[in-house]
Scaffold this active site. Structure first.
Site, mmCIF file in Angstrom:
data_model
loop_
_atom_site.group_PDB
_atom_site.id
_atom_site.type_symbol
_atom_site.label_atom_id
_atom_site.label_comp_id
_atom_site.label_asym_id
_atom_site.label_seq_id
_atom_site.Cartn_x
_atom_site.Cartn_y
_atom_site.Cartn_z
ATOM 1 N NE ARG A 71 -3.687 -2.459 0.507
ATOM 2 C CZ ARG A 71 -4.616 -2.922 1.352
ATOM 3 N NH1 ARG A 71 -5.055 -2.167 2.320
ATOM 4 N NH2 ARG A 71 -5.113 -4.138 1.202
ATOM 5 C CD GLU A 97 -3.559 4.364 3.301
ATOM 6 O OE1 GLU A 97 -4.339 4.945 4.071
ATOM 7 O OE2 GLU A 97 -3.551 3.125 3.132
ATOM 8 N NE ARG A 110 -5.938 2.211 12.061
ATOM 9 C CZ ARG A 110 -7.232 1.939 11.997
ATOM 10 N NH1 ARG A 110 -7.723 0.919 12.654
ATOM 11 N NH2 ARG A 110 -8.038 2.680 11.268
ATOM 12 C CG HIS A 111 -1.874 3.080 8.032
ATOM 13 N ND1 HIS A 111 -2.550 3.767 9.005
ATOM 14 C CD2 HIS A 111 -2.777 2.792 7.055
ATOM 15 C CE1 HIS A 111 -3.823 3.900 8.633
ATOM 16 N NE2 HIS A 111 -3.991 3.320 7.460
ATOM 17 C CD GLU A 133 -10.426 -3.613 8.728
ATOM 18 O OE1 GLU A 133 -9.998 -2.509 8.381
ATOM 19 O OE2 GLU A 133 -9.965 -4.680 8.278
ATOM 20 C CB SER A 178 -12.238 -5.504 5.279
ATOM 21 O OG SER A 178 -13.274 -4.675 4.855
ATOM 22 N NE ARG A 225 -4.652 -2.785 10.900
ATOM 23 C CZ ARG A 225 -5.328 -1.871 10.217
ATOM 24 N NH1 ARG A 225 -6.644 -1.909 10.167
ATOM 25 N NH2 ARG A 225 -4.681 -0.927 9.563
#
Lengths: 519, 519
Positions: B302, B304, B310-311, B442, B445, B493
């Site tokens: 990712r 991002e 948490r990333h 979460e 998903s 996670r």
């Protein structure tokens, strides 16, 4: 792996006969309810052309609406592989693909396929089956997914064309769950034929790979990937049993640490990074971090512009690394035993693929292999690397002499191995490194690694490595590092060689090569 | 996982007492031989300053030469975790790190560490131990790897500072296998302290990660990655038990298929490719290819630019996809049960981490969650996505109301889910999608996916997807596709939340974030 012959329930557990009966009743009730609903919908559907005359099969066939999880139907759906004479005269529901169909007057024969298994079904005009229904069934496109209710009947003559050869299904209801388009980009039957056989159509590799989701439906593909998953699982179980810990190493790395030529570059925010060519440096760092025995399974990347039967640009590496006490043969023996266990397990499951091996595994030194090759007419130096033809020839020579398809070649010339390879203690021309071969192709390459930072630095410089790129790696040996060795395996290549396949693309789900990044 | 308390032999099997005795004798013989050899080497070594007077311990200590696998020594090496009062008065060999040492006149106490286990050792001047030897032991740098022979003695008072608290090792021989540099970039003891505790030194996160191979040696890190490997293994075992097949999906993909913004670009020979943000499209294609139930574990990427606790830019995805018969809750229930099984297994192994959960798992609909949040004062629309603070709050509200750390949130607003999500049958404002939460975060998903190519095309267009980029994916639904659902889990996670850790970097072996691609 899928276990044929059992009668698993929806959660994979055995069902008692009583439970089966109950489920059948429930299923019938549910089916009736669904049928009535469908009926009502079909009546509203002015476009349906099936209502010319009164239809005795009304509510027993049709196209189901798109499944949006409207209802929780309590119906047990049998697997095709479960349909045997044990279920004689039982009424069952099947969800499967329409493999082929053939209408003949008042009858329609069709074959239902689920993964590797097929069963013949028969619908014949009668009290509950109308001509319209036969016409509907005959019109269902091949590869559509259908729900079929029917009664299992034993047959007098074996049905050679189906995996379930002693039963057929006498149809009561047929509902299309998901219709296939009329024209398929390839025919499953063509894709299932052996290549280069008789005159019948086959499918070329690019068409297969362009339509991989269809090509993967063949019995062969289904078997290959079941086996591959099994190979992976056996490796893991063996290693976990030997107290290895599974780790995950980064694929994005800061520098082309193992030689710059064959590495993919990644745009990493405002800078550059690279894709790891192996987890080598990271699994060694894990050893320096006291994990003692580690393995990792994951993607490795090689930007090598090789368009051969055995090169991929992305493949699944199974890598292991292990601290040893006194001699790297502690590691070699462990890996050799792992293969012996794997091979004997695989041979049991795929008895059609004879694979010879010795226990303990045959281990010969490089210099012996060179002697054997020279005797067979190959001209090569003592510390020259093996060419691919030489590897193949060596495989044949060893098969002839020792009757094994698997052997370990030990003590490679230091010159042909990576900089981190430990030289032989007595003669630095050789090294504590090894390859393992299957059917004359290398499947694992490994070695004792240098665990002394100064010696490692010296060897890195001799190989022309840029020290600043591997500083973190070398530093990890400065604070106490155990002697260790390991190896790396290409999952696709191992699977290819187990099965004696001709191309590694057959064992990669969505293969990547210099010319293909799709689908 | 490493099993404490057993006495495994070199291949992990239990050793009989007799075998142990025999090994000890062999070991002693081998040790003597090695000692003599070493002795001879040391005599030649003019630089050695230990020979001022006659040394009664000559040949019982020193630096071993670099292990280049010269000899296959037949010596059983005990694990530190095996040293218990059961081995009372037995002579054993240990290979471990020098954790700490303290010389005091004629004695030297030192602690040996192996992974999570520590034992105290004692060398005292006597018949076989010289002052020179004590001096040598005291000079060994912390973190060096040493071979120690000694006799196991029980102690009267528990040794609080060691994991093996009822025995100590009375030293006979000490050999350095691999010396550590004098100055460590971080102290293992500092790295082992809880953060934000008292005034004692701790190590900041960047120093830890820069020297990850040291940081990973702490008991905490060793435990985290043992647990993580166990979590991974439990997932696999559960899914394999449910007839899932493990697949491997490509990481190099032809187009930014799931939104272009957060994707890493790769230079692929003369063109461009991308790193997969998930195996989503490929696992669905595997379903269209009749695999029925698949899972895959591998790197996902990712791009991002999020610098949060948490990333990560690269993490390990555990993804599954499954054809279902009638309702996507068949899949939700299977996943929920998987977590229940995992959590109860993990709770047994890590009883210190209380984790509440219900069986069957609590499932509530999104609209209920919104009502709970509104009641707690949050202002939000029905089909607005949950913010991170709202997720956390919801976790607390649900914990208070239902006493569970794990729950499933079902029926998310369609608007906040990807284009391939199946809308609810009755109200297209909602969708057949779900998240699973652990401690208010979460962790999974998932959703029922659209398996109809026309409907999928329509939804893709509504989301502004470029159809040519996902043509292969959409085409895979044209030839019969079963209804299916699935989900994706981030391994790091999940492990973080199981253990209640504060940062996902602690559960990634070599974490990658926008600012870190090293080591």
């Amino acid at each position: 792996m899928e276990q044929q012959g059992e009668t698993p329930g929806p959660d994979g557990q055995q069902l008692s006969k009583k439970a089966l009966k109950k489920q059948q009743k429930d299923a019938e009730k549910a089916a009736k309810k669904a049928a009535h609903k469908q009926q009502a919908e079909q009546k509203q559907d002015a476009g349906a052309g099936e209502q010319e005359n009164e239809d005795v099969a009304e509510g027993r066939y049709g196209n189901l609406p798109l499944n949006q999880s409207r209802e929780k139907v309590q119906r047990y759906i049998c697997k095709v592989c479960e349909l045997t004479s044990e279920l004689k005269d039982k009424r069952v529901w099947i969800r499967a693909r329409l493999h082929t169909s053939r209408a003949k007057g008042k009858q329609c024969f069709f074959v239902l396929r689920q993964q590797k298994w097929t069963v013949q079904a028969l619908a014949a005009v009668g009290d509950n089956i109308s001509r319209q229904m036969i016409k509907f069934i005959a019109s269902i496109t091949k590869e559509s997914i259908v729900d079929v209710e029917g009664t299992v009947r034993t047959v007098d003559q074996k049905i050679e064309s189906c995996s379930q050869d002693d039963v057929e299904l006498h149809v009561e209801q047929v509902w299309v769950v998901s219709a296939s388009a009329q024209r398929l980009p390839l025919q499953i039957e063509d894709a299932s034929r052996p290549e280069g056989g008789d005159d019948l159509a086959t499918v070329n590799q690019d068409t297969r790979l362009d339509n991989r989701f269809l090509d993967l439906r063949t019995t062969t593909s289904q078997s290959i990937f079941q086996l591959e998953a099994g190979v992976c699982q056996l490796f893991r179980e063996y290693l976990i049993g030997k107290h290895f810990v599974e780790i995950h190493t980064p694929k994005i790395i800061p520098a082309a640490s193992e030689g710059g030529a064959n590495v993919f570059e990644v745009t990493y925010f405002k800078s550059k990074a690279y894709l790891a060519q192996s987890p080598q440096l990271y699994k060694q760092m894990a050893i320096c971090a006291d994990f003692e025995r580690v393995f990792t399974i994951g993607a490795v990347f090689r930007a090598e512009d090789s368009n051969t039967h055995r090169h991929l640009t992305e493949f699944v590496g199974l890598d292991l690394e292990m601290a040893f006490n006194f001699h790297y043969h502690e590691v070699v023996d462990l890996i050799g035993d792992m293969y012996a266990e794997e091979i004997s397990m695989v041979s049991k499951q795929f008895p059609a693929e004879p694979f010879k091996f010795l226990e303990p595994s045959l281990r010969i030194e490089y210099i012996e292999a060179v002697a054997m090759l020279r005797e067979a007419g190959v001209e090569m130096g003592d510390d020259e690397d093996l060419s691919t033809p030489s590897e193949k020839l060596l495989g044949r020579l060893i098969k002839a002499k020792y009757d094994t398809d698997f052997f370990i070649l030990d003590k490679f010339p230091l010159a042909v191995r990576p900089f981190y390879t430990m030289p032989d203690a007595n003669n630095p021309k050789w090294s504590n490194s090894y390859d393992m071969f299957m059917r004359g192709e290398e499947i694992l390459s490994g070695a004792q690694r240098i665990h002394d930072p100064e010696f490692l630095t010296k060897r890195a410089l001799e190989h022309g490595c840029e020290l600043e790129k591997i500083k973190g790696y070398i530093d990890s040996f400065r604070y106490g590092a155990p002697p260790h060795a390991g190896g790396g395996i290409g999952l696709e290549r191992v699977t290819m060689l187990y099965l004696g396949l001709d191309n590694v693309r057959k064992t990669s789900l969505f293969p990547r090569d210099p010319k293909r990044v799709t689908p």
